[in-house]
Design an enzyme around this catalytic site. Structure first.
Site, PDB file in Angstrom:
ATOM      1  N   TYR A  18     -13.192  -1.877  11.293  1.00 38.13           N
ATOM      2  CA  TYR A  18     -11.713  -1.254  11.171  1.00 38.13           C
ATOM      3  C   TYR A  18     -10.869  -1.616  12.430  1.00 38.13           C
ATOM      4  O   TYR A  18      -9.788  -2.358  12.212  1.00 38.13           O
ATOM      5  CB  TYR A  18     -11.615   0.183  10.805  1.00 38.13           C
ATOM      6  CG  TYR A  18     -10.299   0.736  10.720  1.00 38.13           C
ATOM      7  CD1 TYR A  18      -9.548   0.427   9.582  1.00 38.13           C
ATOM      8  CD2 TYR A  18      -9.940   1.654  11.770  1.00 38.13           C
ATOM      9  CE1 TYR A  18      -8.195   1.276   9.912  1.00 38.13           C
ATOM     10  CE2 TYR A  18      -8.557   2.113  11.767  1.00 38.13           C
ATOM     11  CZ  TYR A  18      -7.781   1.821  10.532  1.00 38.13           C
ATOM     12  OH  TYR A  18      -6.675   2.561  10.956  1.00 38.13           O
TER      13      TYR A  18
ATOM     14  N   ASN B 130       1.743  -2.390   5.452  1.00 38.83           N
ATOM     15  CA  ASN B 130       1.092  -1.033   5.453  1.00 38.83           C
ATOM     16  C   ASN B 130      -0.502  -0.797   5.034  1.00 38.83           C
ATOM     17  O   ASN B 130      -1.145  -0.100   5.356  1.00 38.83           O
ATOM     18  CB  ASN B 130       2.091   0.108   5.009  1.00 38.83           C
ATOM     19  CG  ASN B 130       1.425   1.428   4.773  1.00 38.83           C
ATOM     20  OD1 ASN B 130       1.315   2.164   5.839  1.00 38.83           O
ATOM     21  ND2 ASN B 130       0.822   1.718   3.648  1.00 38.83           N
TER      22      ASN B 130
ATOM     23  N   GLY C 277       0.905  -1.206   0.022  1.00 42.03           N
ATOM     24  CA  GLY C 277      -0.044  -0.056   0.217  1.00 42.03           C
ATOM     25  C   GLY C 277       0.783   1.217  -0.056  1.00 42.03           C
ATOM     26  O   GLY C 277       0.667   2.180   0.626  1.00 42.03           O
TER      27      GLY C 277
HETATM   28  N1  LIG Z   1      -4.027   7.969   7.980  1.00 39.96           N
HETATM   29  C1  LIG Z   1      -4.386   7.729   9.393  1.00 39.96           C
HETATM   30  O1  LIG Z   1      -4.673   8.728   9.957  1.00 39.96           O
HETATM   31  C2  LIG Z   1      -4.073   6.483   9.859  1.00 39.96           C
HETATM   32  C3  LIG Z   1      -4.288   6.171  11.316  1.00 39.96           C
HETATM   33  C4  LIG Z   1      -3.922   4.945  12.096  1.00 39.96           C
HETATM   34  C5  LIG Z   1      -3.645   4.001  11.351  1.00 39.96           C
HETATM   35  N2  LIG Z   1      -3.485   4.163   9.831  1.00 39.96           N
HETATM   36  C6  LIG Z   1      -2.888   2.987   9.120  1.00 39.96           C
HETATM   37  O2  LIG Z   1      -1.767   3.409   8.309  1.00 39.96           O
HETATM   38  C7  LIG Z   1      -1.726   2.603   6.879  1.00 39.96           C
HETATM   39  C8  LIG Z   1      -1.599   3.681   5.968  1.00 39.96           C
HETATM   40  O3  LIG Z   1      -2.638   4.489   5.974  1.00 39.96           O
HETATM   41  P1  LIG Z   1      -2.884   5.543   5.074  1.00 39.96           P
HETATM   42  O4  LIG Z   1      -3.812   6.575   5.457  1.00 39.96           O
HETATM   43  O5  LIG Z   1      -1.390   6.265   4.488  1.00 39.96           O
HETATM   44  O6  LIG Z   1      -3.485   4.863   3.679  1.00 39.96           O
HETATM   45  P2  LIG Z   1      -4.059   5.258   2.423  1.00 39.96           P
HETATM   46  O7  LIG Z   1      -5.556   4.856   2.500  1.00 39.96           O
HETATM   47  O8  LIG Z   1      -3.658   6.698   1.921  1.00 39.96           O
HETATM   48  O9  LIG Z   1      -3.288   4.441   1.525  1.00 39.96           O
HETATM   49  C9  LIG Z   1      -3.476   2.864   1.278  1.00 39.96           C
HETATM   50  C10 LIG Z   1      -2.929   2.518  -0.170  1.00 39.96           C
HETATM   51  O10 LIG Z   1      -3.006   1.142   0.122  1.00 39.96           O
HETATM   52  C11 LIG Z   1      -3.523   0.813  -1.263  1.00 39.96           C
HETATM   53  N3  LIG Z   1      -4.319  -0.510  -1.172  1.00 39.96           N
HETATM   54  C12 LIG Z   1      -5.687  -0.660  -0.724  1.00 39.96           C
HETATM   55  N4  LIG Z   1      -5.953  -1.829  -0.720  1.00 39.96           N
HETATM   56  C13 LIG Z   1      -4.910  -2.592  -1.348  1.00 39.96           C
HETATM   57  C14 LIG Z   1      -4.958  -4.190  -1.466  1.00 39.96           C
HETATM   58  N5  LIG Z   1      -5.844  -4.785  -1.448  1.00 39.96           N
HETATM   59  N6  LIG Z   1      -3.594  -4.385  -1.848  1.00 39.96           N
HETATM   60  C15 LIG Z   1      -2.484  -3.398  -2.077  1.00 39.96           C
HETATM   61  N7  LIG Z   1      -2.675  -2.121  -1.823  1.00 39.96           N
HETATM   62  C16 LIG Z   1      -3.764  -1.845  -1.376  1.00 39.96           C
HETATM   63  C17 LIG Z   1      -4.314   1.951  -1.959  1.00 39.96           C
HETATM   64  O11 LIG Z   1      -4.700   1.754  -3.300  1.00 39.96           O
HETATM   65  C18 LIG Z   1      -3.683   3.152  -1.304  1.00 39.96           C
HETATM   66  O12 LIG Z   1      -2.437   3.591  -2.234  1.00 39.96           O
HETATM   67  C19 LIG Z   1      -3.030   1.651   6.976  1.00 39.96           C
HETATM   68  O13 LIG Z   1      -2.688   0.578   7.344  1.00 39.96           O
HETATM   69  C20 LIG Z   1      -3.720   2.343   8.065  1.00 39.96           C
HETATM   70  O14 LIG Z   1      -5.014   1.751   8.471  1.00 39.96           O
HETATM   71  C21 LIG Z   1      -3.531   5.394   9.403  1.00 39.96           C
END
Ligand SMILES: NC(=O)c1ccc[n+]([C@@H]2O[C@H](COP(=O)([O-])OP(=O)(O)OC[C@H]3O[C@@H](n4cnc5c(N)ncnc54)[C@H](O)[C@@H]3O)[C@@H](O)[C@H]2O)c1
Length: 251
Positions: free
Chosen positions: A162, A90, A13
């Site tokens: 989630y 990720n 991701g």
């Molecule tokens: N952004 C936040 O505030 C936050 C907070 C806590 C935890 N997280 C966790 O951090 C991680 C990154 O978050 P983010 O906000 O940068 O993510 P995001 O949603 O901006 O990006 C995720 C990427 O993963 C890709 N993706 C989705 N499904 C996929 C699959 N099946 N196979 C391969 N790629 C796939 C998407 O195309 C996207 O480019 C995630 O695990 C999220 O749950 C984020």
């Protein structure tokens, strides 16, 4: 310290957000990086940007929820860059479907449940499955899963499934860490707080003022934490959850 030259890293991701920051940080430390994303164009843009900065990177588009795709993707990475030494799970949030929508459990259609578990729990399990034998045979490896404070604490904001997926990933990594502790493979998680991509500039600014540090987390904050856990220096750290959250979600 924290030198990763000669290592191969797979970041899932990584076509945007935190994953792209993690991929950049690992590359800066010398790792050759496979940039995975479901969205091929996104993974290519990030891999090219890393390459243009003078590091070795390849786009590795596949769906982490589909084990045969993951195994085929890891085989391509092994052929092009070498065996995966560092896996960063990720890919998360709501997966590749509709964007993350806050919905109370009572309002959430049953058909929506599975995608949160598929991406946040099966994603890390599938990717771990694809790399773990090789890591054990070589006697070294790093598996790092990006989880969330929402996998540790209850919140009334409409993220029950989630949170269940993120909590599941934490349970999975704790047990896997114990199984692999004698094989030179460490397994850790990072529980993120609110990051700077949760909405537009106004949303971010509004939320930042509610944080102990007065700001939200950045991809660079996550990248630095991943670099540490991926390094040789962290070889005695396993089965742990590192909170990268600006002081929120304290247990
Ligand atoms: N952004 C936040 O505030 C936050 C907070 C806590 C935890 N997280 C966790 O951090 C991680 C990154 O978050 P983010 O906000 O940068 O993510 P995001 O949603 O901006 O990006 C995720 C990427 O993963 C890709 N993706 C989705 N499904 C996929 C699959 N099946 N196979 C391969 N790629 C796939 C998407 O195309 C996207 O480019 C995630 O695990 C999220 O749950 C984020």
């Amino acid at each position: 310290m924290f030198e990763l030259t000669g290592k191969v890293a797979l970041v899932t991701g990584a076509g945007q957000g935190m994953g792209a920051g993690i991929a950049r940080a690992l590359a800066r430390q010398g790792a050759r990086v496979a940039v995975n994303d479901l969205d091929e164009a996104r993974s290519e843009v990030v891999a090219k940007a890393i390459h243009d900065q003078g590091s070795e990177a390849m786009a590795a588009p596949f769906d982490v929820t589909d084990l045969p795709q993951v195994e085929a993707g890891v085989a391509c990475i092994t052929e092009e860059l070498g065996p995966v030494d560092i896996l960063v799970n990720n890919a998360g949030n709501a997966g590749g479907g509709p964007t993350m929508e806050l919905k109370q459990f009572r309002e959430m259609p049953v058909d929506d449940w599975r995608r949160f578990i598929d991406i946040n729990l099966y994603g890390p399990a599938n990717c771990s499955k694809a790399v773990v034998e090789g890591m054990c045979q070589r006697g070294s490896g790093r598996i790092i899963t990006i989880s969330s404070g929402a996998g540790q604490a209850g919140l009334p904001i409409g993220i029950t499934l989630y949170g269940a997926g993120k909590a599941g990933a934490l349970g999975f990594q704790r047990h896997l860490a114990m199984e692999l502790a004698g094989d030179g493979v460490t397994v850790n998680a990072i529980a993120l707080g609110l990051m700077d991509n949760v909405g537009g500039a106004d949303v971010v600014k509004g939320l930042a003022s509610s944080q102990p540090t007065g700001r939200l987390g950045t991809p660079e904050d996550v990248g630095a934490a991943v670099v540490y856990l991926a390094s040789d220096e962290a070889s005695w750290v396993t089965g742990q959850v590192l909170g990268v959250n600006g002081g929120t979600f304290l247990p």
